[in-house]
Design an enzyme around this catalytic site. Sequence first.
Site, PDB file in Angstrom:
ATOM      1  N   ASN A 279       1.081  -1.132   0.066  1.00  0.00           N
ATOM      2  CA  ASN A 279       0.229  -0.020   0.113  1.00  0.00           C
ATOM      3  C   ASN A 279       1.029   1.238  -0.026  1.00  0.00           C
ATOM      4  OD1 ASN A 279      -1.743   2.170   0.487  1.00  0.00           O
ATOM      5  ND2 ASN A 279      -2.284   1.463   2.644  1.00  0.00           N
TER       6      ASN A 279
ATOM      7  N   GLU B  88      -5.575  -4.627  10.377  1.00  0.00           N
ATOM      8  CA  GLU B  88      -4.592  -3.873  10.456  1.00  0.00           C
ATOM      9  C   GLU B  88      -4.785  -3.187  11.753  1.00  0.00           C
ATOM     10  OE1 GLU B  88      -2.632  -2.691   6.896  1.00  0.00           O
ATOM     11  OE2 GLU B  88      -4.253  -1.315   6.896  1.00  0.00           O
TER      12      GLU B  88
ATOM     13  N   GLY C  43       2.321   2.469  10.853  1.00  0.00           N
ATOM     14  CA  GLY C  43       3.532   3.272  10.598  1.00  0.00           C
ATOM     15  C   GLY C  43       4.076   3.935  11.961  1.00  0.00           C
TER      16      GLY C  43
ATOM     17  N   LYS D 179       0.073   4.257  -0.438  1.00  0.00           N
ATOM     18  CA  LYS D 179      -0.492   5.530   0.206  1.00  0.00           C
ATOM     19  C   LYS D 179      -0.171   6.742  -0.616  1.00  0.00           C
ATOM     20  CE  LYS D 179       0.263   3.427   4.595  1.00  0.00           C
ATOM     21  NZ  LYS D 179       0.126   3.604   5.967  1.00  0.00           N
TER      22      LYS D 179
ATOM     23  N   HIS E  99      -9.431   1.425   4.236  1.00  0.00           N
ATOM     24  CA  HIS E  99      -8.170   1.579   4.983  1.00  0.00           C
ATOM     25  C   HIS E  99      -8.505   2.538   6.073  1.00  0.00           C
ATOM     26  CE1 HIS E  99      -4.146   2.793   6.199  1.00  0.00           C
ATOM     27  NE2 HIS E  99      -3.808   1.750   5.744  1.00  0.00           N
TER      28      HIS E  99
ATOM     29  N   SER F 223       3.339  -1.842  10.486  1.00  0.00           N
ATOM     30  CA  SER F 223       4.909  -2.136  10.402  1.00  0.00           C
ATOM     31  C   SER F 223       5.020  -3.479  10.221  1.00  0.00           C
ATOM     32  CB  SER F 223       4.982  -1.699  11.986  1.00  0.00           C
ATOM     33  OG  SER F 223       4.497  -0.414  12.326  1.00  0.00           O
TER      34      SER F 223
ATOM     35  N   GLU G  26      -6.773   4.923   7.516  1.00  0.00           N
ATOM     36  CA  GLU G  26      -6.715   6.420   7.205  1.00  0.00           C
ATOM     37  C   GLU G  26      -7.942   6.969   6.544  1.00  0.00           C
ATOM     38  OE1 GLU G  26      -2.923   5.710   5.020  1.00  0.00           O
ATOM     39  OE2 GLU G  26      -2.090   5.469   7.167  1.00  0.00           O
TER      40      GLU G  26
HETATM   41  P1  PGA Z   1       2.794   0.330   7.597  1.00  0.00           P
HETATM   42  O1  PGA Z   1       1.150   0.536   7.138  1.00  0.00           O
HETATM   43  O2  PGA Z   1       3.157  -0.993   7.117  1.00  0.00           O
HETATM   44  O3  PGA Z   1       3.528   1.697   7.247  1.00  0.00           O
HETATM   45  O4  PGA Z   1       2.581   0.370   8.977  1.00  0.00           O
HETATM   46  C1  PGA Z   1       0.523  -0.513   6.715  1.00  0.00           C
HETATM   47  C2  PGA Z   1      -0.857  -0.017   6.163  1.00  0.00           C
HETATM   48  O5  PGA Z   1      -1.170   1.232   6.503  1.00  0.00           O
HETATM   49  O6  PGA Z   1      -1.698  -0.496   5.194  1.00  0.00           O
END
Ligand code: PGA
Length: 233
Positions: free
Chosen positions: A6, A157, A163, A8, A91, A193, A93
């Site tokens: 992903n 997640e 993140g 983003k 997601h 992560s 976000e």
């Molecule tokens: P990350 O993000 O691996 O940077 O923690 C995962 C995601 O948001 O899909």
Amino acid sequence: MLIAGNWKMFKGPAETGAFCRALRETDLPEDVDVVVCPPYVSLAAAVQALAGTEIGVFAQNVHWELEGPFTGEISAPMLAELGVYGALIAHSERRQFCGETDESARTRTRNALEYGLDVIVCVGETEWEREAGETEAVLRRQLADLEPNDRLVIAYEPVWAIGTGKTATPELAEHAHELIKSLVDVPVLYGGSVKPDNAAELMAQPAVDGALVGGASLDVESFGAICRAASPS
Ligand code: PGA
């Protein structure tokens, strides 16, 4: 096993083309499905650069209607016309910053599947919800009314792990994945992560069917290393 990157809001078309050409040259295991999810404007570049490979291209969102007065939105037929295979949906976000609700996520998911796209629908609890003992209730609410489908994958997640460098322990991930599979019996990816050095341990859990990778998917070396770590062979 499925490893999805992903991206983003990173990588425009030029950078996407370069990344995908490098990814083609990387050693990727044959028993792992690999997907990249670039921003909308970079999807065509990814499809073009990955043509003739098994690497799939997914969008990061998709509107529930096929067309109409929805300024700024993109529909499933538009994605399919580009050669995009599927989409991430809901997601965290998008839940947090873009008004995605459980209901809109359900409608998006149903309609995208009906149109023929693959869907990775994202679920997971916040830190506050976990500390309040609400993880199970949150997952049940987010997954309510979702039916198993051959083209549906769920990404677990935990929001507190995205993140942040805080990864769920393999046991905690396994526990959540088992619950999710008992509610909707489809493959479940872990996200939050995931890095080359923790991927193998997480992917070794029986109910973990792959990973949705954010930060570590932006670099060809680390993304390739995670794909290799996920290979059961
Ligand atoms: P990350 O993000 O691996 O940077 O923690 C995962 C995601 O948001 O899909």
